[in-house]
Write an enzyme that holds these catalytic residues in place. Structure first.
Site, PDB file in Angstrom:
ATOM      1  N   LYS A  39      23.383  42.556  37.358  1.00  0.00           N
ATOM      2  CA  LYS A  39      24.137  42.096  38.400  1.00  0.00           C
ATOM      3  C   LYS A  39      22.886  41.581  39.218  1.00  0.00           C
ATOM      4  O   LYS A  39      22.160  41.661  39.012  1.00  0.00           O
ATOM      5  CB  LYS A  39      24.892  43.280  39.403  1.00  0.00           C
ATOM      6  CG  LYS A  39      26.040  43.016  39.662  1.00  0.00           C
ATOM      7  CD  LYS A  39      26.964  43.377  39.227  1.00  0.00           C
ATOM      8  CE  LYS A  39      28.445  42.726  40.416  1.00  0.00           C
ATOM      9  NZ  LYS A  39      29.596  43.151  39.261  1.00  0.00           N
ATOM     10  N   GLY A  75      47.135  48.133  48.431  1.00  0.00           N
ATOM     11  CA  GLY A  75      46.518  47.515  48.523  1.00  0.00           C
ATOM     12  C   GLY A  75      47.352  45.979  48.056  1.00  0.00           C
ATOM     13  O   GLY A  75      47.937  46.296  46.227  1.00  0.00           O
ATOM     14  N   GLY A 100      47.158  43.003  46.815  1.00  0.00           N
ATOM     15  CA  GLY A 100      46.241  41.684  46.519  1.00  0.00           C
ATOM     16  C   GLY A 100      46.681  40.929  45.570  1.00  0.00           C
ATOM     17  O   GLY A 100      48.032  41.298  44.803  1.00  0.00           O
ATOM     18  N   VAL A 122      45.595  41.620  42.490  1.00  0.00           N
ATOM     19  CA  VAL A 122      45.670  42.918  41.702  1.00  0.00           C
ATOM     20  C   VAL A 122      47.725  43.484  41.731  1.00  0.00           C
ATOM     21  O   VAL A 122      48.149  44.456  41.003  1.00  0.00           O
ATOM     22  CB  VAL A 122      44.466  43.552  40.631  1.00  0.00           C
ATOM     23  CG1 VAL A 122      45.028  44.306  40.042  1.00  0.00           C
ATOM     24  CG2 VAL A 122      43.621  42.424  40.996  1.00  0.00           C
TER      25      VAL A 122
HETATM   26  P1  NAI Z   1      42.720  41.239  47.041  1.00  0.00           P
HETATM   27  O1  NAI Z   1      41.450  40.480  48.304  1.00  0.00           O
HETATM   28  O2  NAI Z   1      43.257  39.992  46.728  1.00  0.00           O
HETATM   29  O3  NAI Z   1      43.377  42.305  47.449  1.00  0.00           O
HETATM   30  C1  NAI Z   1      43.172  42.885  48.236  1.00  0.00           C
HETATM   31  C2  NAI Z   1      44.039  43.732  49.391  1.00  0.00           C
HETATM   32  O4  NAI Z   1      43.619  45.174  49.408  1.00  0.00           O
HETATM   33  C3  NAI Z   1      44.209  42.785  50.456  1.00  0.00           C
HETATM   34  O5  NAI Z   1      45.462  42.895  50.174  1.00  0.00           O
HETATM   35  C4  NAI Z   1      44.331  43.553  51.686  1.00  0.00           C
HETATM   36  O6  NAI Z   1      44.843  43.152  52.428  1.00  0.00           O
HETATM   37  C5  NAI Z   1      44.202  45.128  50.637  1.00  0.00           C
HETATM   38  N1  NAI Z   1      43.673  46.272  51.489  1.00  0.00           N
HETATM   39  C6  NAI Z   1      42.708  46.272  52.434  1.00  0.00           C
HETATM   40  N2  NAI Z   1      41.766  47.310  52.727  1.00  0.00           N
HETATM   41  C7  NAI Z   1      43.120  48.107  53.014  1.00  0.00           C
HETATM   42  C8  NAI Z   1      43.653  49.509  53.065  1.00  0.00           C
HETATM   43  N3  NAI Z   1      42.470  50.155  53.578  1.00  0.00           N
HETATM   44  N4  NAI Z   1      44.808  50.038  52.626  1.00  0.00           N
HETATM   45  C9  NAI Z   1      45.511  48.911  52.105  1.00  0.00           C
HETATM   46  N5  NAI Z   1      45.203  48.075  51.409  1.00  0.00           N
HETATM   47  C10 NAI Z   1      44.074  47.133  52.498  1.00  0.00           C
HETATM   48  O7  NAI Z   1      41.780  41.444  46.162  1.00  0.00           O
HETATM   49  P2  NAI Z   1      42.333  41.859  44.109  1.00  0.00           P
HETATM   50  O8  NAI Z   1      41.393  41.253  43.266  1.00  0.00           O
HETATM   51  O9  NAI Z   1      43.610  42.437  44.066  1.00  0.00           O
HETATM   52  O10 NAI Z   1      41.190  43.303  44.375  1.00  0.00           O
HETATM   53  C11 NAI Z   1      41.925  44.460  43.673  1.00  0.00           C
HETATM   54  C12 NAI Z   1      40.817  45.566  43.628  1.00  0.00           C
HETATM   55  O11 NAI Z   1      40.969  45.634  42.314  1.00  0.00           O
HETATM   56  C13 NAI Z   1      39.411  45.362  44.383  1.00  0.00           C
HETATM   57  O12 NAI Z   1      38.956  46.671  44.419  1.00  0.00           O
HETATM   58  C14 NAI Z   1      39.004  44.561  43.509  1.00  0.00           C
HETATM   59  O13 NAI Z   1      36.958  45.246  43.067  1.00  0.00           O
HETATM   60  C15 NAI Z   1      38.990  45.236  42.166  1.00  0.00           C
HETATM   61  N6  NAI Z   1      39.276  44.945  40.328  1.00  0.00           N
HETATM   62  C16 NAI Z   1      39.678  43.457  40.572  1.00  0.00           C
HETATM   63  C17 NAI Z   1      39.742  41.922  39.651  1.00  0.00           C
HETATM   64  C18 NAI Z   1      40.457  41.295  39.157  1.00  0.00           C
HETATM   65  O14 NAI Z   1      40.697  40.757  38.631  1.00  0.00           O
HETATM   66  N7  NAI Z   1      41.048  40.423  40.238  1.00  0.00           N
HETATM   67  C19 NAI Z   1      38.724  43.147  38.450  1.00  0.00           C
HETATM   68  C20 NAI Z   1      38.712  44.368  38.256  1.00  0.00           C
HETATM   69  C21 NAI Z   1      38.769  45.273  39.997  1.00  0.00           C
END
Ligand code: NAI
Length: 357
Positions: A78, A187, A189, A191
């Site tokens: 990293k 969440g 987001g 994913v």
């Molecule tokens: P993102 O940033 O698009 O979505 C995260 C979502 O969680 C957002 O909509 C946010 O408003 C929400 N959120 C934040 N705090 C919250 C809480 N306390 N309660 C409920 N919702 C909350 O991120 P993404 O890309 O969807 O990733 C989600 C997770 O998966 C992260 O932890 C990321 O590290 C992990 N991840 C993502 C990968 C990817 O390909 N995007 C790959 C491997 C892991």
């Protein structure tokens, strides 16, 4: 630019300090036993240089395990860029200064001659990867790459989590179908929403929460009749079959097991456990935990497939191996009377030692 190296146990820490651009960064190479260290570049503000180093080491170790469990020919590493801090400069001059800093980071990566390959992580995007690319070929997620398409990567991560949930359902209930199962997704987001889409199509009932109210409204509208909302504070204790953390890390504290009202925890978030104790407590409480770095490997699989010259279809086929990786973890846990989180660590260690395929 000054580049120097220190050791921390078996890990290499390579530092750079560039007077001209103010760039300060560290690359942590945790392991190259299975191949070049692969892991993204994080750009964020830290309280101290020690915090940045600790984060780099912890994340690099996580990548070693993630890559080993995904069966990829890569070790773990990293990069953390801790100066200049993000958003410390604004406007065109700021962008030029940032570009210069990331080009300096590119020279640091290049000096490692392929022992470490970088990519996107928290705080970085295609823009930063393109800057790094001007100095070194050892970077992924640049313009035009599969990994640069955040939607595709997230979709592959969600697909892997979906298939992993099916494997966990099979293990817990003897039937892998999500139809009629209640799944709480924390969440919505990139994913989380994509995961909901797979689950709703397979007939699951969804409970959703997000701190951004518009994402909740979107989910309710998209999966009408199958979805109800709860508050971000309550989703962890929602009564359900599967709790799927897809927001932030650290949602499973050591006492999480006493609050959970689910049979399975399986989701995309990185570093879900605050400490290994949380995994043990869930196991004692009869909650089946799908270790995060095994089930959420879809994103890094996309990167690895691309590095090997593969395309999107090949990436999807590789993601379809995630259930087998989880099964191997659950089998070992049963055989060696371990929690799945401890079994995953042990299996990864054995792969690194070459004592287990
Ligand atoms: P993102 O940033 O698009 O979505 C995260 C979502 O969680 C957002 O909509 C946010 O408003 C929400 N959120 C934040 N705090 C919250 C809480 N306390 N309660 C409920 N919702 C909350 O991120 P993404 O890309 O969807 O990733 C989600 C997770 O998966 C992260 O932890 C990321 O590290 C992990 N991840 C993502 C990968 C990817 O390909 N995007 C790959 C491997 C892991």
């Amino acid at each position: 630019m000054r580049i120097w190296e220190e050791r921390q146990g078996a890990a290499r820490l390579i530092f750079a300090d560039d007077e001209r651009t103010g760039m300060q960064a560290v690359v942590a190479i945790d392991s190259t036993k299975l191949g070049p260290a692969l892991g993204g570049c994080r750009w964020m503000s830290y309280g101290s240089e020690d915090d940045a180093i600790a984060d780099a080491l912890r994340l690099a170790r996580g990548m070693t395990y993630k890559n080993a469990m995904a069966g990829l020919p890569y070790g773990g590493g990293k990069a953390v860029l801790y100066a200049p801090q993000p958003n410390s400069q604004v406007g065109v001059r700021g962008a030029a200064a940032e570009a210069a800093a990331f080009r300096a980071l590119g020279r640091l990566v290049d000096s490692l001659r392929g022992a470490y390959i970088t990519g996107m992580d928290l705080g970085t995007s295609v823009r930063e990867m393109d800057w790094i690319r001007t100095e070194t070929p050892y970077v992924t997620d640049t313009t035009g790459s599969l990994g640069a398409d955040g939607e595709f990567t997230a979709e592959m991560t969600a697909y892997g989590v979906y298939l992993g949930i099916r494997a966990a359902l099979k293990r817990a209930f003897g039937d892998d179908s999500p139809a009629g199962r209640t799944i709480a997704v924390q969440g919505l987001g990139k994913v989380g929403l994509a995961l909901c889409r797979h689950l709703a199509a397979a007939g699951a009932e969804l409970i959703v929460a997000d701190v951004r109210a518009h994402r909740v409204r979107e989910a309710i509208a998209a999966f009408r009749g199958r979805t109800r909302a709860t508050s971000p504070a309550d989703i962890v204790r929602a009564a359900c079959d599967v709790f799927a953390p897809c927001a932030l890390g650290g949602v499973l504290g050591d006492d999480a097991a006493s609050r959970l009202r689910c049979r399975i925890v399986a989701g995309a978030a990185n570093n879900q456990l605050v400490s290994p104790r949380g995994g043990e407590r869930m196991h004692e409480a009869g909650v089946l935990y799908a270790p995060d770095y095994v089930i959420n490997a879809g994103g890094i699989i996309v990167t690895a497939v691309e590095l090997a010259g593969g395309d999107a279809a090949e990436a999807k086929r590789c993601v379809e191996r995630i259930p087998a990786a989880l099964d191997a973890v659950f089998d070992m846990a049963a055989r060696e009377k371990l929690s799945p989180s401890a079994a995953a660590d042990r299996l990864a260690e054995r792969r690194l030692a070459g004592t287990q395929p």
